[in-house]
Design a protein around this motif. Structure first.
Motif, PDB file in Angstrom:
ATOM      1  N   MET A 129       0.811  -1.220   0.000  1.00  5.89           N
ATOM      2  CA  MET A 129       0.000   0.000   0.000  1.00  5.89           C
ATOM      3  C   MET A 129       0.845   1.272   0.000  1.00  5.89           C
ATOM      4  SD  MET A 129      -3.247  -0.132  -0.218  1.00  5.89           S
ATOM      5  CE  MET A 129      -4.273  -1.555  -0.576  1.00  5.89           C
ATOM      6  N   ASP A 130       1.963   1.283   0.752  1.00  7.70           N
ATOM      7  CA  ASP A 130       2.762   2.518   0.801  1.00  7.70           C
ATOM      8  C   ASP A 130       3.324   2.855  -0.586  1.00  7.70           C
ATOM      9  OD1 ASP A 130       4.537   0.374   0.875  1.00  7.70           O
ATOM     10  OD2 ASP A 130       5.526   0.969   2.750  1.00  7.70           O
ATOM     11  N   VAL A 131       3.796   1.836  -1.281  1.00  4.19           N
ATOM     12  CA  VAL A 131       4.330   2.025  -2.631  1.00  4.19           C
ATOM     13  C   VAL A 131       3.195   2.417  -3.589  1.00  4.19           C
ATOM     14  CG1 VAL A 131       5.193   0.702  -4.594  1.00  4.19           C
ATOM     15  CG2 VAL A 131       6.371   0.570  -2.388  1.00  4.19           C
ATOM     16  N   ALA A 132       2.063   1.743  -3.453  1.00  2.00           N
ATOM     17  CA  ALA A 132       0.913   2.018  -4.322  1.00  2.00           C
ATOM     18  C   ALA A 132       0.494   3.482  -4.206  1.00  2.00           C
ATOM     19  CB  ALA A 132      -0.245   1.095  -3.961  1.00  2.00           C
ATOM     20  N   SER A 133       0.513   4.009  -2.972  1.00  4.35           N
ATOM     21  CA  SER A 133       0.051   5.397  -2.789  1.00  4.35           C
ATOM     22  C   SER A 133       0.895   6.348  -3.629  1.00  4.35           C
ATOM     23  CB  SER A 133       0.082   5.797  -1.307  1.00  4.35           C
ATOM     24  OG  SER A 133       1.401   5.987  -0.833  1.00  4.35           O
ATOM     25  N   LEU A 134       2.198   6.101  -3.718  1.00  4.59           N
ATOM     26  CA  LEU A 134       3.086   7.006  -4.457  1.00  4.59           C
ATOM     27  C   LEU A 134       2.773   7.019  -5.948  1.00  4.59           C
ATOM     28  CD1 LEU A 134       6.536   6.341  -2.759  1.00  4.59           C
ATOM     29  CD2 LEU A 134       4.829   8.066  -2.210  1.00  4.59           C
ATOM     30  N   ILE A 135       2.295   5.894  -6.446  1.00  2.61           N
ATOM     31  CA  ILE A 135       1.925   5.843  -7.870  1.00  2.61           C
ATOM     32  C   ILE A 135       0.741   6.784  -8.123  1.00  2.61           C
ATOM     33  CG2 ILE A 135       1.027   4.333  -9.713  1.00  2.61           C
ATOM     34  CD1 ILE A 135       2.748   2.081  -8.559  1.00  2.61           C
ATOM     35  N   ARG A 174       0.676  -0.079 -15.313  1.00  2.21           N
ATOM     36  CA  ARG A 174       2.002  -0.187 -15.937  1.00  2.21           C
ATOM     37  C   ARG A 174       3.102   0.074 -14.936  1.00  2.21           C
ATOM     38  NH1 ARG A 174       2.039   3.506 -21.287  1.00  2.21           N
ATOM     39  NH2 ARG A 174       0.983   2.059 -22.665  1.00  2.21           N
ATOM     40  N   LEU A 175       2.944   1.171 -14.164  1.00  2.00           N
ATOM     41  CA  LEU A 175       3.968   1.533 -13.177  1.00  2.00           C
ATOM     42  C   LEU A 175       4.031   0.487 -12.073  1.00  2.00           C
ATOM     43  CD1 LEU A 175       3.239   5.346 -13.173  1.00  2.00           C
ATOM     44  CD2 LEU A 175       5.357   4.278 -13.957  1.00  2.00           C
ATOM     45  N   ALA A 176       2.863  -0.049 -11.678  1.00  2.00           N
ATOM     46  CA  ALA A 176       2.838  -1.110 -10.670  1.00  2.00           C
ATOM     47  C   ALA A 176       3.606  -2.325 -11.194  1.00  2.00           C
ATOM     48  CB  ALA A 176       1.390  -1.492 -10.337  1.00  2.00           C
ATOM     49  N   GLY A 177       3.415  -2.648 -12.465  1.00  2.00           N
ATOM     50  CA  GLY A 177       4.109  -3.790 -13.076  1.00  2.00           C
ATOM     51  C   GLY A 177       5.613  -3.570 -13.107  1.00  2.00           C
ATOM     52  N   LEU A 178       6.045  -2.349 -13.411  1.00  2.00           N
ATOM     53  CA  LEU A 178       7.492  -2.054 -13.434  1.00  2.00           C
ATOM     54  C   LEU A 178       8.082  -2.202 -12.031  1.00  2.00           C
ATOM     55  CD1 LEU A 178       7.613   1.011 -15.862  1.00  2.00           C
ATOM     56  CD2 LEU A 178       8.764  -1.187 -16.200  1.00  2.00           C
ATOM     57  N   TYR A 179       7.335  -1.738 -11.007  1.00  2.00           N
ATOM     58  CA  TYR A 179       7.809  -1.906  -9.619  1.00  2.00           C
ATOM     59  C   TYR A 179       7.930  -3.393  -9.282  1.00  2.00           C
ATOM     60  CZ  TYR A 179       7.673  -2.526  -4.622  1.00  2.00           C
ATOM     61  OH  TYR A 179       7.953  -2.957  -3.344  1.00  2.00           O
ATOM     62  N   LEU A 180       6.887  -4.156  -9.596  1.00  2.00           N
ATOM     63  CA  LEU A 180       6.890  -5.583  -9.234  1.00  2.00           C
ATOM     64  C   LEU A 180       7.978  -6.350  -9.994  1.00  2.00           C
ATOM     65  CD1 LEU A 180       3.016  -6.179  -9.005  1.00  2.00           C
ATOM     66  CD2 LEU A 180       4.657  -6.124  -7.098  1.00  2.00           C
ATOM     67  N   PRO A 225      12.618   1.501  -8.210  1.00  2.00           N
ATOM     68  CA  PRO A 225      12.927   1.305  -6.780  1.00  2.00           C
ATOM     69  C   PRO A 225      12.091   2.198  -5.868  1.00  2.00           C
ATOM     70  CG  PRO A 225      14.614   2.654  -7.813  1.00  2.00           C
ATOM     71  CD  PRO A 225      13.617   2.326  -8.899  1.00  2.00           C
ATOM     72  N   LEU A 226      10.795   1.955  -5.834  1.00  2.00           N
ATOM     73  CA  LEU A 226       9.901   2.877  -5.129  1.00  2.00           C
ATOM     74  C   LEU A 226      10.021   2.800  -3.613  1.00  2.00           C
ATOM     75  CD1 LEU A 226       6.704   2.680  -7.348  1.00  2.00           C
ATOM     76  CD2 LEU A 226       8.731   4.089  -7.575  1.00  2.00           C
ATOM     77  N   ASP A 227      10.418   1.624  -3.070  1.00  2.00           N
ATOM     78  CA  ASP A 227      10.560   1.538  -1.606  1.00  2.00           C
ATOM     79  C   ASP A 227      11.561   2.566  -1.104  1.00  2.00           C
ATOM     80  OD1 ASP A 227       9.001  -0.985  -0.981  1.00  2.00           O
ATOM     81  OD2 ASP A 227      10.384  -1.697  -2.527  1.00  2.00           O
ATOM     82  N   SER A 228      12.635   2.751  -1.879  1.00  2.00           N
ATOM     83  CA  SER A 228      13.704   3.650  -1.411  1.00  2.00           C
ATOM     84  C   SER A 228      13.276   5.110  -1.401  1.00  2.00           C
ATOM     85  CB  SER A 228      14.936   3.517  -2.295  1.00  2.00           C
ATOM     86  OG  SER A 228      15.081   2.217  -2.747  1.00  2.00           O
ATOM     87  N   LEU A 229      12.165   5.421  -2.071  1.00  2.00           N
ATOM     88  CA  LEU A 229      11.701   6.802  -2.092  1.00  2.00           C
ATOM     89  C   LEU A 229      11.056   7.187  -0.753  1.00  2.00           C
ATOM     90  CD1 LEU A 229      11.550   9.086  -4.192  1.00  2.00           C
ATOM     91  CD2 LEU A 229       9.259   8.321  -4.755  1.00  2.00           C
TER      92      LEU A 229
END
Ligand code: APR
Ligand code: ZN
Length: 367
Positions: free
Chosen positions: A160-166, A323-329, A334-338
């Motif tokens: 969820m934390d990563v999803a929110s940033l998208i 699309r962005l969710a797929g690139l993260y997965l 590297p969205l966690d590091s943000l």
């Protein structure tokens, strides 16, 4: 059955948000009730709190969020209870010419800017009357009721934390590179301002294969973050630094692309000076209402430079979020590091104070 939710409310006075209960009514036809999982703390929320943009009040702030569908109103077919969804702060009406042309980001039928649902009302209230959800989502709340077109289903394994940033910074930043500027591999690029959105621009440039990628910020901490995301060079802005000269040195005469990701007139005015002949400057940061910039128009014309606006990364949420969710997965973003700070709703005012001081990469409220 209506419910209460703890929310961060802007009353239109002062620069701190009130953490208090609001009432959340059931979703109407075509609407979705979302139990929020996470909400990012974005620069656009700060513009409102600091009085730079004016909105109806009281407002539940937050526009960068993700959650789980709790219930749907009559006629909803896109999502069902239990689905993970990312909220779009610009809901397409799906009826106007821009929507028909596939340009959801340019929709003219949306009422998100007025903080209203398509029928001109909201599902939030308190003892004094109507409460407005910021950009029709109001993600800094335990519950949100949004139009169906603002709730985009994504894979349930997405945190969820990563999803929110998208929902905002990633789509805005990566989309500015891939949708608006369409940066080709090997082009040189400079990013002015490396907050959450600027770092997303850096990530987008890495995806696009740009080189070199030059990050500019006043804060050395932000520049270190930019290097960790793939910036090849950094320039610390400040009194006595000639940023344009530094960029010209690193690129052999100016960058092919320059992104302003702060929203300050003074830095927007410097964009043409950072560009090579025929370069493209992209306005990602959003300045205060009514701001005007001065540029050397003869130089712009003679050097064949282009300035383009970028709103929400030119995104079509139903296409770009998955699309962005797929690139993260797939390990490509590297969205966690943000995320530098995971906080409780009650800590949101500290997050805005840190943003004003420029000391945090991204705070995310986790519900
Ligand atoms: N030169 C270079 N960098 C600067 C300067 C300057 N003169 N002034 C501020 N900065 C840097 C800050 O240090 C910070 O790292 O700009 C960055 C701004 O980042 P945030 O405040 O975290 O804002 P962010 O959430 O990234 O949003 C930036 O994009 O979508 C828009 O509305 C949003 O206008 C906002 C912008
Ligand atoms: Zn935002």
């Amino acid at each position: 059955m209506a419910r209460t939710a703890m929310a961060a409310v802007h009353d239109g006075r002062g620069t701190t948000l009130d953490i208090r209960e609001v009432w959340v009514a059931d979703p109407g036809p075509g609407e979705v009730l979302v139990r929020m999982g996470a909400s990012g703390v974005c620069g656009s929320d700060r513009h409102v709190i600091d009085g730079e943009w004016h909105l109806p009040t009281p407002t539940v702030l937050g526009h960068e969020g993700a959650g789980t569908v709790e219930a749907v109103g009559p006629g909803v077919t896109d999502v069902a209870p239990g689905d993970s969804v990312i909220l779009s702060w610009y809901y397409p009406c799906r009826r106007c010419r821009a929507c028909a042309a596939g340009k959801a980001w340019a929709c003219t039928g949306t009422r998100s800017g007025e903080c209203l649902l398509p029928d001109g009302t909201t599902r939030l209230s308190d003892e004094r009357g109507v409460v407005y959800p910021y950009l029709a989502v109001g993600t800094m709340s335990e519950y949100a009721v949004v139009p169906e077109s603002a709730a985009v289903r994504v894979p349930s394994e997405l945190p969820m934390d990563v999803a929110s940033l998208i929902g905002c910074s990633i789509t805005t930043g990566v989309g500015a590179v891939t949708n608006n500027a369409r940066v080709p591999a090997g082009a040189s690029a400079v990013v002015v301002g490396c907050g959450g959105v600027g770092l997303a621009v850096v990530m987008g440039l890495v995806l696009a294969g740009a080189h070199p990628i030059i990050a500019v910020d006043t804060s050395e901490e932000k520049l270190a973050a930019a290097r960790s995301f793939g910036a090849t060079h950094t320039v610390q802005a400040g009194p006595g630094t000639d940023v344009a000269a530094a960029v010209a040195d690193l690129t052999g005469g100016g960058a092919d692309y320059a992104f302003e990701v702060i929203g300050r007139v003074e830095t927007i005015e410097t964009l043409p000076s950072l560009l090579a002949t025929a370069g493209v400057g992209v306005l990602v940061g959003l300045p205060p209402e009514g701001a005007r910039a001065g540029i050397d128009v003869l130089e712009l014309a003679e050097a064949g430079k282009t300035l383009i606006g970028s709103n929400y990364g030119g995104a079509v949420p139903g296409l770009d979020f998955p699309r962005l969710a797929g690139l993260y997965l797939a390990g490509r973003l590297p969205l966690d590091s943000l995320i530098s700070h995971r906080i409780r709703l009650e800590e949101v005012n500290e997050a805005f104070a840190a943003m004003r001081a420029g000391t945090r990469t991204r705070s995310v409220i986790v519900f």
